[in-house]
Design an enzyme around this catalytic site. Structure first.
Site, mmCIF file in Angstrom:
data_model
loop_
_atom_site.group_PDB
_atom_site.id
_atom_site.type_symbol
_atom_site.label_atom_id
_atom_site.label_comp_id
_atom_site.label_asym_id
_atom_site.label_seq_id
_atom_site.Cartn_x
_atom_site.Cartn_y
_atom_site.Cartn_z
ATOM 1 N N CYS A 1 39.389 47.684 -28.059
ATOM 2 C CA CYS A 1 39.158 48.314 -26.747
ATOM 3 C C CYS A 1 38.374 47.446 -25.767
ATOM 4 O O CYS A 1 38.813 47.244 -24.636
ATOM 5 C CB CYS A 1 38.512 49.679 -26.873
ATOM 6 S SG CYS A 1 37.291 49.835 -28.102
ATOM 7 N N LYS B 1 36.803 56.580 -19.278
ATOM 8 C CA LYS B 1 37.042 55.905 -20.553
ATOM 9 C C LYS B 1 37.111 54.381 -20.384
ATOM 10 O O LYS B 1 36.415 53.623 -21.068
ATOM 11 C CB LYS B 1 38.332 56.423 -21.192
ATOM 12 C CG LYS B 1 38.768 55.642 -22.420
ATOM 13 C CD LYS B 1 37.747 55.689 -23.560
ATOM 14 C CE LYS B 1 38.037 54.622 -24.589
ATOM 15 N NZ LYS B 1 37.066 54.564 -25.684
#
Ligand code: SAJ
Length: 442
Positions: free
Chosen positions: A278, A215
């Site tokens: 992110c 991720k």
């Protein structure tokens, strides 16, 4: 625990990740509780109202549907975790501004609440993006310590990182492949059965560490790609080329008739900066996982190149003012776009913030416009009136329809356009009498 519709799910954190996840599980027929700190947001959601602005196809309707079904309730009370068979953690995981180390305040607080109310046999799934090693070194110990239960015996643990982007939340949850890291096989099996109720694409099982690295790594890959595009923009400016034409031709490197593969090259978009919830932080989370073990160079340097772009945008503004023989002081400058991405209301880590700080140090008057953000929704014409320069920071669709002839009349003589997202055509803009400078195309 068998995963059946009588399974109760609690989602910790009702933000861009937690709220859509909670709603999709409720729509699938589960009893779902959403736990969130803010009373106001909880009240709004319990009235069937969507707290997320910006274009989120289907979200408003889904909240209403689930509200009528009556099997979803938002609350601020962590005691509700004791009723849950599955708890999904979707809280923010920012990094410290100076040290770039994970700032797990929200995560630690959430885990403490969950641990203190954890029912034996519960499956806890972390969806937040976390530094590699966090499941083992932070999540597991806090839950064990607060609950008195042991992982794999008293409760199950997994990491299933979200793959969302504002503007496509519901679509992405259902259609992006997911990576699922179980602390043991049983956790993986149960979590996979659960997610199949809302995820139509592949769920790839692996271990926790791999899931954490995938991720944070996939977003790091994107950040490095964007840094390459930005450095190409700086090179093209220095050499007097148009990076957008260079990018078009690079990305068109295809073999005649070969439809098997995507284009050989996929140079990303240069721009006025990299924001969001992110991309700017996941590189630092990835690196943190190997802290004191190895000193990566490419990844931190990519972060610095991307963080330099708002400053470079400011440099282009100063060059343009020099060209018209004026100082910034005493002039009015319009900044178009505060959200970090087009057609979104999400302003987390927006590149516009550092740009505003630099302009404010010059005593120029600056006015911000953004069609999706409450404080900046003034009509565009009003914002542009009497300005000497406009800086395009976010590629909202509205800005692509700007009538340059019309706004020229609103702006002062020798109007300046600094194009941070390649929205305008340089030649056309210059023909209309603007001083135009675009990232990678000056
Ligand atoms: N940006 C560029 N150049 C690019 C792409 C983005 O400057 O070529 C800038 C944007 O303007 C923005 C920032 O980077 O300020 C982030 O944009 P983003 O498109 O990466 O959007 P995010 O932050 O929502 O990233 C998410 C991520 N998805 C997940 O974490 C699941 C990312 O991995 C996705 O690739 C991205 O959405 C996407 O595809 O849109």
């Amino acid at each position: 625990m068998k995963i059946l519709k009588d399974t109760t799910i609690a989602v910790c954190g009702l933000g861009y990740v937690g709220l859509p996840v909670a709603l999709l599980f409720a729509q699938a027929g589960f009893k779902v509780f959403g736990v969130n700190r803010g009373k106001e947001k909880v009240a709004k959601i319990n009235l069937g109202k969507n707290p997320i602005e910006g274009k989120e196809p289907g979200l408003k309707e889904l909240i209403k549907t689930v509200h009528h079904q009556g099997n979803f309730e938002a609350t601020t009370d962590p005691k509700i975790y004791h009723q849950a068979d599955v708890i999904i953690v979707a809280v923010e995981t920012p990094v410290e501004e100076e040290t770039h180390e994970p700032a797990y305040v929200a995560m630690r607080s959430a885990l403490k609440d969950i641990g203190q109310n954890l029912k034996k046999g519960t499956l806890v799934i972390v969806e937040s993006t976390i530094a590699p090693g966090t499941m083992k070194k932070v999540v597991k110990p806090i839950l064990e310590q607060e609950s008195g239960l042991m992982v794999n015996k008293g409760f199950l643990l997994a990491n299933c990182p979200e793959r969302l982007m504002p503007g496509f939340l519901l679509e992405n949850i259902q259609n992006y492949n997911r990576v699922l890291g179980g602390m043991n096989q049983k956790a993986s099996e149960i979590a996979k059965k659960l997610y199949k109720y809302i995820i139509k694409s592949e769920i790839e099982e692996t271990d926790c560490l791999t899931a954490e690295i995938v991720k944070s790594g996939e977003n790091t890959y994107r950040d490095v790609q964007i840094a390459f595009a930005n450095e190409m923009a700086l090179l093209c400016e220095a050499m007097g080329a148009n990076v957008w034409e260079v990018r078009r031709l690079i990305n068109n490197c295809k073999k005649r008739g070969d439809t098997r593969v995507e284009a050989l090259r996929q140079m990303h978009l240069p721009g006025a900066g990299v924001g969001g919830h992110c991309i700017p932080k996941d590189s630092w989370l990835l690196i943190y996982g190997a802290k004191d073990l190895i000193e990566p160079r490419l990844i931190p340097l990519s972060r610095h190149i991307n963080d330099f772009m708002p400053r470079h945008t400011f440099h282009l503004l100063k060059d343009a003012f020099r060209e018209i023989g004026k100082n910034l002081e005493g002039t009015k400058i319009a900044v178009l776009g505060y959200a970090y991405a087009g057609n979104s209301d999400d302003a987390r880590n927006t590149p516009t913030e550092p740009l505003l700080k630099m302009i404010n140090r010059t005593q120029a008057e600056v006015i911000v416009h953004d069609p999706f953000i409450q404080d900046y929704k003034k009509p565009l014409e009003e914002v542009l009136k009497g300005t000497q320069a406009l800086i395009l920071m976010t590629d909202h669709d509205q800005y692509k329809k700007i009538d340059l002839k019309k706004i020229k009349k609103l702006m002062r003589a020798k109007p300046i356009i600094i194009d941070g997202r390649n929205i305008f055509d340089k030649e056309k803009t210059r023909k209309l009498g603007f001083v135009y400078k675009g990232i990678g195309n000056i």
